[in-house]
Design an enzyme around this catalytic site. Structure first.
Site, PDB file in Angstrom:
ATOM      1  N   ASP A  20       0.697  -1.223   0.181  1.00  0.00           N
ATOM      2  CA  ASP A  20       0.033  -0.006   0.085  1.00  0.00           C
ATOM      3  C   ASP A  20       0.647   1.422   0.105  1.00  0.00           C
ATOM      4  O   ASP A  20       2.049   1.146  -0.010  1.00  0.00           O
ATOM      5  CB  ASP A  20      -0.983  -0.028   1.286  1.00  0.00           C
ATOM      6  CG  ASP A  20      -0.219  -0.566   2.678  1.00  0.00           C
ATOM      7  OD1 ASP A  20       0.818  -0.529   2.681  1.00  0.00           O
ATOM      8  OD2 ASP A  20      -1.033  -0.867   3.376  1.00  0.00           O
TER       9      ASP A  20
ATOM     10  N   ASP B 248      -7.842  -3.314  14.161  1.00  0.00           N
ATOM     11  CA  ASP B 248      -9.106  -3.745  13.937  1.00  0.00           C
ATOM     12  C   ASP B 248      -9.452  -4.742  12.888  1.00  0.00           C
ATOM     13  O   ASP B 248     -10.243  -5.192  12.305  1.00  0.00           O
ATOM     14  CB  ASP B 248      -9.857  -2.417  13.174  1.00  0.00           C
ATOM     15  CG  ASP B 248      -9.227  -2.176  11.923  1.00  0.00           C
ATOM     16  OD1 ASP B 248      -8.119  -2.492  11.750  1.00  0.00           O
ATOM     17  OD2 ASP B 248      -9.435  -0.906  11.429  1.00  0.00           O
TER      18      ASP B 248
ATOM     19  N   HIS C  36      -7.502  -4.903   9.892  1.00  0.00           N
ATOM     20  CA  HIS C  36      -7.016  -4.755   8.718  1.00  0.00           C
ATOM     21  C   HIS C  36      -5.923  -5.228   7.993  1.00  0.00           C
ATOM     22  O   HIS C  36      -4.890  -5.570   8.941  1.00  0.00           O
ATOM     23  CB  HIS C  36      -7.326  -3.271   8.477  1.00  0.00           C
ATOM     24  CG  HIS C  36      -5.915  -2.394   8.906  1.00  0.00           C
ATOM     25  ND1 HIS C  36      -6.249  -1.410   9.891  1.00  0.00           N
ATOM     26  CD2 HIS C  36      -4.756  -2.468   8.643  1.00  0.00           C
ATOM     27  CE1 HIS C  36      -5.165  -0.919  10.104  1.00  0.00           C
ATOM     28  NE2 HIS C  36      -4.373  -1.510   9.423  1.00  0.00           N
TER      29      HIS C  36
ATOM     30  N   GLU D 168      -9.779  -2.030   5.190  1.00  0.00           N
ATOM     31  CA  GLU D 168     -10.437  -1.818   6.350  1.00  0.00           C
ATOM     32  C   GLU D 168     -11.455  -2.587   6.611  1.00  0.00           C
ATOM     33  O   GLU D 168     -12.156  -3.172   5.790  1.00  0.00           O
ATOM     34  CB  GLU D 168     -10.715  -0.318   6.478  1.00  0.00           C
ATOM     35  CG  GLU D 168      -9.745   0.757   6.388  1.00  0.00           C
ATOM     36  CD  GLU D 168      -8.882   1.086   7.491  1.00  0.00           C
ATOM     37  OE1 GLU D 168      -8.960  -0.150   8.374  1.00  0.00           O
ATOM     38  OE2 GLU D 168      -8.556   2.233   8.098  1.00  0.00           O
TER      39      GLU D 168
HETATM   40  C1  F6R Z   1       1.235  -1.401   6.130  1.00  0.00           C
HETATM   41  C2  F6R Z   1      -0.070  -2.433   6.415  1.00  0.00           C
HETATM   42  C3  F6R Z   1      -0.996  -2.351   7.461  1.00  0.00           C
HETATM   43  C4  F6R Z   1      -0.303  -2.517   8.747  1.00  0.00           C
HETATM   44  C5  F6R Z   1      -1.034  -2.447  10.061  1.00  0.00           C
HETATM   45  C6  F6R Z   1      -0.127  -2.730  11.114  1.00  0.00           C
HETATM   46  O1  F6R Z   1       1.913  -1.621   5.120  1.00  0.00           O
HETATM   47  O2  F6R Z   1      -0.327  -3.110   5.264  1.00  0.00           O
HETATM   48  O3  F6R Z   1      -1.849  -3.486   7.383  1.00  0.00           O
HETATM   49  O4  F6R Z   1       0.428  -3.853   8.717  1.00  0.00           O
HETATM   50  O5  F6R Z   1      -1.526  -1.224   9.849  1.00  0.00           O
HETATM   51  O6  F6R Z   1       0.719  -1.538  11.316  1.00  0.00           O
HETATM   52  P1  F6R Z   1       1.813  -1.559  12.558  1.00  0.00           P
HETATM   53  O7  F6R Z   1       2.693  -2.757  12.093  1.00  0.00           O
HETATM   54  O8  F6R Z   1       2.384  -0.386  12.558  1.00  0.00           O
HETATM   55  O9  F6R Z   1       1.188  -2.149  13.821  1.00  0.00           O
END
Ligand code: F6R
Length: 256
Positions: A63, A132, A134, A139
């Site tokens: 992303d 959550d 994701h 989301e």
């Molecule tokens: C980022 C991504 C997100 C993160 C998620 C957890 O490229 O794909 O799904 O993996 O938001 O973020 P952290 O690792 O910062 O807790």
């Protein structure tokens, strides 16, 4: 679905690095799907330390924020350059991160999907998970069949990611993300989760029903998905004894 519980994030990151290292040794032209965020930081450090040959590897990031130039310190282009790409011998034209500055986002998303297909598909997709549920920036309520597209972040995700920006107000509302369908098409998935704040999302994804309210639960439909957890992220799972026994008693041919 395989659940691997390690004592801490250092041990879990070392296991993840060994999975990547083994793939790169067995298939030097492997295609990897990569996340950003806090979760993969130690994994990337360990991969740099292992000094692997990345010259034939291709990578696709999950992303990127819409409207952030690649040089912006909070962009995922910057993150990847800083945490991994600057330290390995991966040719720049083999590293793909969605173009959040594109004028025609739908066509950039279609091209991203086509590029993944043209490389023969993703061999190993590394994922983090949001509190959550994701994955990527899919989301809750994202279509479980979704492909790479533009998404709107929830206020919870914008708040969680404000740490990379000056303030929450600076976090873009829109992102480009691989879809859940894109992730389900990969040959192997390894989701990493560390810390108590991921425990509920992990338990619901692994042991709850498949639901768009927890996008990671879609991985129950993936033929080869692993959840690699530290003790705290595993703390709300019911069947931990079973997962530990399975991992400790793997037949030799299954060991990674
Ligand atoms: C980022 C991504 C997100 C993160 C998620 C957890 O490229 O794909 O799904 O993996 O938001 O973020 P952290 O690792 O910062 O807790």
């Amino acid at each position: 679905m395989e659940v691997i519980i390690q004592p801490n994030l250092e041990a879990a990151s070392a296991v993840a690095a060994s999975v990547v290292a083994r793939l790169l040794r067995e298939k030097p032209n492997a295609v990897l799907g990569l996340p950003t965020g806090n979760t993969p930081l130690l994994l990337y450090r360990e991969l740099v330390r292992l000094n692997l040959d990345w010259s034939k590897v291709t990578t696709f990031n999950l992303d990127e924020y819409v409207g952030l130039p690649p040089e912006h310190p909070a962009s995922y282009h910057s993150f990847m350059r800083h945490e991994l790409f600057a330290h390995i011998n991966l040719p720049a034209n083999q590293a793909h991160v969605p173009d959040g500055m594109a004028e025609d986002i739908p066509s950039v998303c279609r091209r991203y999907e086509a590029q993944i297909r043209a490389c023969g598909g993703i061999d190993l997709q590394i994922l983090g998970i949001g509190a959550d549920g994701h994955i990527g920036f899919n989301e809750p309520t994202s279509s479980l069949a979704s492909r790479t597209r533009i998404k709107t972040l929830t206020s919870e995700t914008r708040r969680a990611n404000a740490r990379f920006f000056g303030s929450e107000a600076e976090v873009p509302h829109h992102v480009i993300t691989m879809g859940i369908g894109t992730i389900l098409d990969t040959r192997q998935v390894l989701l990493l989760a560390f810390g108590q704040d991921k425990a509920r999302a992990v338990a619901e994804a692994v042991e709850g029903p498949v639901t768009a309210m927890n996008p990671a639960s879609a991985l129950q439909m993936h033929p080869s998905a692993g959840f690699l957890l530290d003790e705290t992220a595993a703390s709300e799972l019911c069947k931990t004894e079973y997962y530990r026994w399975v991992y400790d008693n793997k037949p030799d041919w299954q060991k990674g």
